[in-house]
Scaffold this motif. Structure first.
Motif, mmCIF file in Angstrom:
data_model
loop_
_atom_site.group_PDB
_atom_site.id
_atom_site.type_symbol
_atom_site.label_atom_id
_atom_site.label_comp_id
_atom_site.label_asym_id
_atom_site.label_seq_id
_atom_site.Cartn_x
_atom_site.Cartn_y
_atom_site.Cartn_z
ATOM 1 N N GLY A 14 -2.692 44.427 -8.595
ATOM 2 C CA GLY A 14 -2.004 45.442 -9.385
ATOM 3 C C GLY A 14 -0.864 44.860 -10.195
ATOM 4 N N ILE A 15 -1.096 43.689 -10.796
ATOM 5 C CA ILE A 15 -0.065 43.004 -11.568
ATOM 6 C C ILE A 15 -0.598 42.681 -12.960
ATOM 7 N N SER A 16 0.296 42.211 -13.828
ATOM 8 C CA SER A 16 -0.110 41.834 -15.180
ATOM 9 C C SER A 16 -0.912 40.538 -15.151
ATOM 10 N N ARG A 17 -1.602 40.277 -16.236
ATOM 11 C CA ARG A 17 -2.368 39.027 -16.323
ATOM 12 C C ARG A 17 -1.442 37.817 -16.310
ATOM 13 N N THR A 18 -0.283 37.942 -16.924
ATOM 14 C CA THR A 18 0.681 36.836 -16.909
ATOM 15 C C THR A 18 1.070 36.502 -15.478
ATOM 16 N N SER A 19 1.353 37.516 -14.686
ATOM 17 C CA SER A 19 1.708 37.296 -13.285
ATOM 18 C C SER A 19 0.525 36.760 -12.497
ATOM 19 N N ALA A 20 -0.669 37.214 -12.836
ATOM 20 C CA ALA A 20 -1.867 36.741 -12.145
ATOM 21 C C ALA A 20 -2.080 35.250 -12.386
ATOM 22 N N TYR A 21 -1.825 34.786 -13.611
ATOM 23 C CA TYR A 21 -1.946 33.354 -13.879
ATOM 24 C C TYR A 21 -0.949 32.559 -13.047
ATOM 25 N N GLU A 22 0.238 33.100 -12.841
ATOM 26 C CA GLU A 22 1.240 32.425 -12.006
ATOM 27 C C GLU A 22 0.760 32.350 -10.556
ATOM 28 N N VAL A 23 0.180 33.425 -10.065
ATOM 29 C CA VAL A 23 -0.381 33.438 -8.705
ATOM 30 C C VAL A 23 -1.463 32.374 -8.581
ATOM 31 N N ILE A 24 -2.348 32.313 -9.563
ATOM 32 C CA ILE A 24 -3.424 31.319 -9.541
ATOM 33 C C ILE A 24 -2.847 29.908 -9.545
ATOM 34 N N ARG A 25 -1.841 29.653 -10.372
ATOM 35 C CA ARG A 25 -1.207 28.321 -10.402
ATOM 36 C C ARG A 25 -0.609 27.967 -9.048
ATOM 37 N N GLU A 26 0.066 28.912 -8.414
ATOM 38 C CA GLU A 26 0.683 28.661 -7.111
ATOM 39 C C GLU A 26 -0.380 28.360 -6.046
ATOM 40 N N LEU A 27 -1.425 29.164 -6.009
ATOM 41 C CA LEU A 27 -2.480 28.949 -5.018
ATOM 42 C C LEU A 27 -3.200 27.616 -5.259
ATOM 43 N N ASN A 28 -3.467 27.300 -6.529
ATOM 44 C CA ASN A 28 -4.114 26.035 -6.835
ATOM 45 C C ASN A 28 -3.225 24.848 -6.493
#
Length: 60
Positions: A14-28
């Motif tokens: 339930g977040i913006s795409r910009t925030s989702a990319y940050e989540v993906i970067r952190e997990l990766n």
């Protein structure tokens, strides 16, 4: 192994795409620190579920 892209991560959290990319970067980055190969802009669905929701079966 199923990989999730930004729109799916954004929808699940339930977040913006910009925030989702940050989540993906952190997990990766976490996966890379463990010596695993990652793909930019995608994250393992299993790892995402484990980190955010306690795994496929939820928090035990």
């Amino acid at each position: 192994m199923r990989m999730m892209k930004c729109p799916e991560v954004a929808e699940r959290l339930g977040i913006s795409r910009t925030s989702a990319y940050e989540v993906i970067r952190e997990l990766n980055q976490e996966l890379a620190d463990k010596g695993l190969i990652t793909r930019q802009g995608r994250v393992s669905a299993d790892y995402f579920e484990k980190r955010y929701f306690g795994g496929k079966d939820g928090i035990q």
